[in-house]
Enzyme design. Structure first.
Site, PDB file in Angstrom:
ATOM      1  CB  CYS A 342      -0.987  -0.037   1.149  1.00 10.39           C
ATOM      2  SG  CYS A 342      -2.384   1.096   0.927  1.00 10.39           S
ATOM      3  CG  HIS A 447      -3.515  -3.450   3.611  1.00 10.36           C
ATOM      4  ND1 HIS A 447      -2.288  -3.151   4.137  1.00 10.36           N
ATOM      5  CD2 HIS A 447      -4.043  -2.265   3.182  1.00 10.36           C
ATOM      6  CE1 HIS A 447      -2.066  -1.859   4.039  1.00 10.36           C
ATOM      7  NE2 HIS A 447      -3.114  -1.293   3.461  1.00 10.36           N
TER       8      HIS A 447
END
Length: 523
Positions: A342, A447
């Site tokens: 991310c 994630h």
């Protein structure tokens, strides 16, 4: 036969990270194992560790774990207000799972009635649907300077007439003073809902503590319902970033299946967001994971991970200032493995344009509403040929996909969009290319990726080969979901063994006793 258990309980803490989250999870799991229909609730959370629910909402990670303890899917109902700090002064406000803007302390004060109504409605709905709702407080109820805007501690308890247990961490020292003082500083009306205490992380002979607990009863008129022992095996899904200490090991890894260990350094960013994947790696036998915040801690690691960030540009500047950026470039030149997740993935690219979380007007996320701002444009680390631009709305979704022959699942929470990439995609997510892979450098916006067991094993085998750890063998049977479930059962076991369950049931069913004394202090 006793009446069916119905009611609610609020677990508050003397401090942040006192053990509220794990005590709530343990009580929830214990009740669920007894067949009680139980749900968790945290009116307001402040955390950058979050997960995405099935319907694309965002909640605190602890509430997702507590939902699993209850046998439920995570839901925005369990955490209707979430604050995600982007700086020391401003936070992103998430209401019922959706980002609705950025607020400072003054903004939050003006919105308190609106948020109280949201909290009250969600709690009432849960109490109608479930037998028991176990609520978690936020920070400490003793933060009396924040009492006027309190949604999660005594403000919630007073509004809903819920009894309160206060948890104190004895490992920090001074727990008896913390417990006494927490009650003593409160208004009389708030004190009368504090019904008892729980001591957390006790080491040694409880009989040595008992005289202090007896004096605490004499001073406050409130019993200690349980003394929970320190349990080294409890580490997964730690919510508070205070738990990510530089140099500290993550988890309790078992011995390697092969002849080599694989070492991992996870960069402890100042605004770290979501460490799920780091913890998933720490479940693997033979994988040693440690947090790092300086270049020398990266030098000997086989794999370096740059996790998510709530302030990507600020944390990128931090990497440059302390020398980690140079260390990462040296690793790339040497062909040594690096993974960015991310915000960490975004930093690995060539260019970031951010007019959402960071602006060029003041060089920080806490921009006065009256300021004239423009997007902040910075160079990335250049380890991947990738350009990122931040935009609204925030992407928040659960995803599924494949990498080679392995299926995978995870979730995305980010404003950044890939506007150009010249590297091969690493993954296929919902039919589309995702992430980047260039030799020993990998990056993705997903994630939770490394909780997919087969994918994790395949990828670790490749990492080990690139790191020269030819004797590393990924353990065939490791399941992150099973490790998490075992920890929840351990929590429930501790509650069942060390908490007065009869007193706990009575408190949930009947509420706080009417005759609790008020501690008078000079005001």
């Amino acid at each position: 036969m006793s009446a069916p258990l119905r009611g609610a309980l609020l677990v508050a803490g003397t401090t942040s990270d006192a053990g509220k989250s794990v005590v709530v999870a343990g009580i929830c799991r214990m009740l669920a194992r007894r067949g009680v229909r139980v749900a968790p609730f945290k009116a307001q959370n402040m955390s950058n560790n979050s997960v995405v629910t099935l319907d694309g909402g965002e909640i605190g990670r602890a509430q997702a774990l507590q939902a699993r303890a209850c046998g439920l899917e995570p839901s925005v109902r369990f955490n209707p207000v979430l604050l995600k700090p982007g700086s020391d002064r401003r936070s992103q406000l998430v209401v019922r799972g959706k980002a609705v803007g950025t607020v400072g302390a003054r903004d939050y004060f003006t919105r308190r009635q609106e948020l109280r109504e949201v909290v009250a409605a969600e709690l009432a709905s849960l109490r109608d649907e479930f037998d028991v709702v176990v609520c978690e407080g936020a920070g400490s109820p003793a933060e009396i300077n924040l009492r006027a805007t309190d949604l999660a501690n005594m403000g919630l308890a007073r509004a809903a007439e819920i009894p309160v247990l206060v948890v104190g961490d004895i490992d920090r020292g001074g727990v008896l003073a913390h417990l006494f003082g927490t009650v003593a500083v409160l208004e009389p009306e708030d004190q009368q809902l504090i019904a008892g205490f729980v001591v957390n992380k006790f080491r040694g002979d409880v009989s040595l503590l008992q005289p202090g607990l007896d004096q605490l009863v004499a001073l406050t008129g409130r019993p200690t319902l349980g003394v929970l022992p320190f349990a080294e095996d409890l580490w997964l899904d730690a919510e508070d970033s205070l738990g990510t200490i530089s140099g500290a090991p993550v988890g309790r890894p078992g011995p390697p299946h092969g002849t080599d260990w694989l070492t991992v350094a996870a960069v402890r960013l100042p605004r770290i967001s979501n460490s799920t994947d780091i913890e998933a790696l720490a479940c693997e036998p033979g994988v040693s994971v440690r947090w790092a915040d300086s270049p020398h801690q990266l030098a000997t690691a086989d794999l370096v991970i740059i996790p998510g960030s709530k302030a990507t540009i600020s944390d990128l500047n931090w990497l440059r200032a302390n020398g980690i950026a140079d260390a990462l470039r040296a690793r790339a030149i040497a062909g040594r493995p690096v993974l960015g997740i991310c915000g960490g993935y975004q930093m690995l690219g060539t260019r970031i344009v951010d007019g959402v979380e960071h602006t060029a007007a003041v060089g920080a996320a806490d921009v006065p509403d009256s300021a004239t701002t423009r997007p902040c444009v910075v160079d990335g680390l250049g380890l991947l040929d990738l350009e990122i631009e931040f935009a609204d709305p925030k992407i928040a979704r659960q995803v599924s996909g494949i990498a080679g022959a392995d299926s995978l699942h995870g979730y995305e929470i980010h404003h950044g969009r890939v506007t150009r990439t010249a590297d091969p995609a690493w993954l296929t997510i919902d039919g589309d290319p995702e992430g980047s892979a260039r030799e020993a450098i990998w990056g993705t916006h997903v994630h939770g990726l490394l909780e997919s067991d087969e994918f994790r094993r395949t990828w670790l085998t490749e990492v080990a080969a690139r790191a020269g750890r030819t004797g590393f063998v990924a353990a065939p049977g490791t399941s992150v979901a099973d490790v998490r479930s075992a920890q929840l059962d351990l929590l429930a076991d501790l509650v069942e063994k060390h908490v007065d369950l009869a007193a706990l049931d009575q408190l949930i069913r009947d509420g706080a006793p009417a005759d609790l004394p008020v501690i008078r202090t000079a005001r």
